[in-house]
Design an enzyme around this catalytic site. Structure first.
Site, PDB file in Angstrom:
ATOM      1  CE1 TYR A   1      -1.871   7.730  -0.344  1.00 26.40           C
ATOM      2  CE2 TYR A   1      -1.562   5.508   0.513  1.00 26.40           C
ATOM      3  CZ  TYR A   1      -2.393   6.583   0.226  1.00 26.40           C
ATOM      4  OH  TYR A   1      -3.728   6.505   0.504  1.00 26.40           O
TER       5      TYR A   1
ATOM      6  NE  ARG B   1      -6.614  -7.558  -8.798  1.00 23.01           N
ATOM      7  CZ  ARG B   1      -5.992  -7.153  -7.699  1.00 23.01           C
ATOM      8  NH1 ARG B   1      -6.507  -7.427  -6.521  1.00 23.01           N
ATOM      9  NH2 ARG B   1      -4.876  -6.459  -7.788  1.00 23.01           N
ATOM     10  NE  ARG B   2      -3.583 -10.416 -10.054  1.00 21.12           N
ATOM     11  CZ  ARG B   2      -3.630 -10.287  -8.734  1.00 21.12           C
ATOM     12  NH1 ARG B   2      -4.372 -11.101  -8.015  1.00 21.12           N
ATOM     13  NH2 ARG B   2      -2.935  -9.352  -8.137  1.00 21.12           N
TER      14      ARG B   2
ATOM     15  CG  HIS C   1      -8.989   1.699  -7.122  1.00 22.25           C
ATOM     16  ND1 HIS C   1      -9.428   2.973  -6.832  1.00 22.25           N
ATOM     17  CD2 HIS C   1      -7.939   1.460  -6.287  1.00 22.25           C
ATOM     18  CE1 HIS C   1      -8.675   3.487  -5.865  1.00 22.25           C
ATOM     19  NE2 HIS C   1      -7.770   2.591  -5.525  1.00 22.25           N
ATOM     20  CG  PHE C   2      -4.676  -1.159  -8.780  1.00 20.56           C
ATOM     21  CD1 PHE C   2      -4.814  -0.438  -7.607  1.00 20.56           C
ATOM     22  CD2 PHE C   2      -4.354  -2.503  -8.685  1.00 20.56           C
ATOM     23  CE1 PHE C   2      -4.638  -1.031  -6.374  1.00 20.56           C
ATOM     24  CE2 PHE C   2      -4.174  -3.109  -7.444  1.00 20.56           C
ATOM     25  CZ  PHE C   2      -4.317  -2.366  -6.286  1.00 20.56           C
ATOM     26  CG  HIS C   3      -5.822   0.141 -15.284  1.00 19.67           C
ATOM     27  ND1 HIS C   3      -5.890  -1.081 -14.672  1.00 19.67           N
ATOM     28  CD2 HIS C   3      -4.943  -0.005 -16.316  1.00 19.67           C
ATOM     29  CE1 HIS C   3      -5.102  -1.948 -15.309  1.00 19.67           C
ATOM     30  NE2 HIS C   3      -4.521  -1.307 -16.307  1.00 19.67           N
TER      31      HIS C   3
ATOM     32  CG  HIS D   1      -2.001   1.092   1.038  1.00 19.20           C
ATOM     33  ND1 HIS D   1      -3.097   0.945   0.228  1.00 19.20           N
ATOM     34  CD2 HIS D   1      -2.089   2.351   1.547  1.00 19.20           C
ATOM     35  CE1 HIS D   1      -3.830   2.049   0.248  1.00 19.20           C
ATOM     36  NE2 HIS D   1      -3.230   2.921   1.039  1.00 19.20           N
TER      37      HIS D   1
END
Length: 550
Positions: free
Chosen positions: A228, A440-441, A375-377, A224
């Site tokens: 950041y 996912r994946r 979300h990651f994208h 995580h």
């Protein structure tokens, strides 16, 4: 030493930074191509040749973009930022950085080779019980250790500046680099422990099995904070560079430094919110880390307030009237502003999605669905990436002694809108399909049931369409990069460093008292992780052998 007197990055430091940029943009090209192949396969309309596996491509995409591109770009940008604001690196500091660069590059080649040989298809997060070749894990270790050499050089330059300028506040951009580097070092201790104590001995056959819960917990202790580590360099550009680009002032030096301190404190002891559905961790400690996770909303809102205050003040200086008249006065024709601004705008829905991911009840709806990928994208692949592109459009010509021409500036703006359009389609389809339960994946060929596979085809075709548009955006970026490196006209491109508004309050000295903040950080990590890790060890393979910590 005043920031305004340091107008250019020294040529020796520029060569160091450009070495990082060459690797970063090569990784962008490879990772982007793998992403395109991925969405094609997922659509069910394309098969990979030569027995190349879908998850092999997925791993290359994740590692090249999520680890290699970001790490090399960030460390290169941070080196330029320190050199520009705190002075040229000493010969020893520069040598340390070069040693770190070559160690990282060696590690990258080792890990990439194993992935391409299909000996390390472990889905980027390299979870046990999936096992990779030991060379892959050793390569990852080299990447981490090499990055330590680089950030130690940055910190050494900061310490030198403090010694030579006693009693003065350090340059804001250098201060931000130190905060991000400190966070990276503390966070990577987790993944280093995971690899060196569990995964590497396991892959070499020295131990028979690993404690899967421990490996996952150590990974997310790092994982995580990695988000950041990606995000804070974008914040550096937002806080310090963008005000100069638009002709305004930094709204508040104190607020900027405080936001970075808060990110440092609350980015690490929160990894368990990625493990809300996993056994072995009690609900109490999951709740504690969810609460700590929500604390990062505070510096995010502080940043939004500071940036839009800067925009509004500048817009009104230029004659903007009414509630939103200032908005039209901003320099929308300047790619150095427009491209990062689109990234900022994307962070609004991205942040909202992050709140859902970290919420215990709502997380149950989307956990391990393709929503998380979407979300990651939005976060790293839009907010962070577009800001990095915006940085590159002035940093690369500054380092190479060239200029961003009007033609390349126009192409950069077209690229940003192309990216936003493609990501809206692809990420939107991922979010919507995730709400409906799409895993996912996964690809068309991985579904066991043909009817189930057909259910997700419309969403996967939408992802393929969006992914194709995104790849076109990558081609535009690479064209601009090559032009700025070798073909753009010779000239002087500014390294924009904003000045603090004259009405801003004095920066409190405690913000630069690292002993205080490191002590608080260690305390938060111990509170958040000591008991959960002891419980996991006691209930796992080590505990069954009589090794008790609790």
């Amino acid at each position: 030493m005043n920031n305004s007197t340091l107008l250019r990055v020294d040529k020796r430091d520029a060569r160091l930074v450009m070495a990082h940029m060459y690797v970063a943009f090569a990784a962008l090209a490879i990772g982007g191509l793998m992403g395109l192949l991925q969405v094609f396969v997922r659509s069910g309309r394309f098969e990979l040749p030569a027995n190349i596996g879908y998850y092999q491509v997925l791993t290359v995409h994740g590692v090249m973009l999520g680890l290699v591109f970001t790490t090399f770009f960030i460390l290169g940008f941070q080196a330029a930022a320190v050199s520009r604001t705190s002075g040229t690196f000493t010969a020893k500091q520069r040598l340390t950085s070069w040693i770190g660069f070559w160690i990282m590059l060696l590690g990258t080649v080792m890990s990439a080779t194993m992935i391409l040989l299909n000996e390390a298809t472990v889905l980027y997060t390299f979870y046990a019980p999936l096992q990779a070749h030991w060379i892959f894990y050793l390569g990852l270790t080299f990447i981490v250790v090499g990055s330590w050499f680089v950030i130690f050089a940055h910190m050494a330059k900061y310490a030198q500046w403090r010694k030579e300028n006693k009693g003065e506040s350090s340059p804001l951009l250098t201060y931000m680099v130190v905060a991000n580097s400190l966070m990276w070092f503390v966070a990577t201790l987790g993944v280093a422990a995971e690899v060196l104590l569990q995964l590497l001995p396991w892959s070499l056959g020295f131990i028979e099995r690993v404690d899967v819960a421990i490996t996952r917990t150590l990974f997310w202790y790092f994982g995580h904070a990695l988000v950041y580590f990606w995000l804070l360099p974008a914040y550096m550009a937002w806080y310090v560079v963008i005000p100069k680009v638009i002709g305004g002032k930094i709204f508040s030096d104190s607020l900027a430094r405080l936001s970075f301190i808060l990110f440092l404190l609350f980015s690490i002891p929160v990894g368990i919110h990625h493990q809300l559905t996993e056994p072995g961790i009690t609900e109490f400690w999951k709740f504690v880390q969810v609460v700590l996770t929500f604390m990062v909303i505070i510096p995010s809102l502080m940043t939004a307030f500071s940036m839009f205050a800067t925009f509004e003040l500048r817009g009104r200086e230029l004659g903007g009237k009414g509630l939103f008249g200032w908005f039209h006065k901003l320099p929308w024709g300047d790619a150095r502003f427009t491209v990062p601004f689109i990234g900022m705008a994307a962070f609004i829905p991205a942040g909202a999605g992050g709140i859902i991911n970290a919420s215990h009840q709502m997380n149950q709806v989307i956990h391990n669905t393709i929503w998380v990928t979407g979300h990651f994208h939005l976060t790293v692949a839009t907010t962070v990436l577009l800001t990095f592109f915006g940085i590159a459009y002035w940093l690369i010509p500054h380092l190479t002694g060239r200029v961003l021409t009007p033609q390349m500036n126009k192409l950069a703006i077209i690229q940003a809108f192309t990216w936003a359009f493609g990501m809206t389609i692809m990420s939107g389809a991922m979010h919507w399909a995730g709400l409906l339960g799409a895993p996912r994946r996964s690809s068309y060929s991985t579904y066991g049931d043909a009817a189930q596979a057909m259910e997700w085809i419309p969403y996967q075709i939408a992802q393929a369409v969006g992914g194709t548009i995104l790849f076109l955006g990558i081609i535009f970026v690479l064209i601009i990069f090559v032009n700025l490196c070798w073909f753009a006209p010779k000239g002087d491109e500014e390294f924009p460093i904003g000045e603090v508004d004259k009405d801003a309050e004095q920066t409190p000295k405690i913000l630069e008292n690292w002993k205080v903040w490191i002590t608080v950080l260690v305390a938060l990590i111990l509170v958040a992780y000591a008991v959960p890790i002891m419980d996991i060890i006691n209930g796992g393979p080590l505990g069954s052998k009589g090794f008790k910590l609790w």
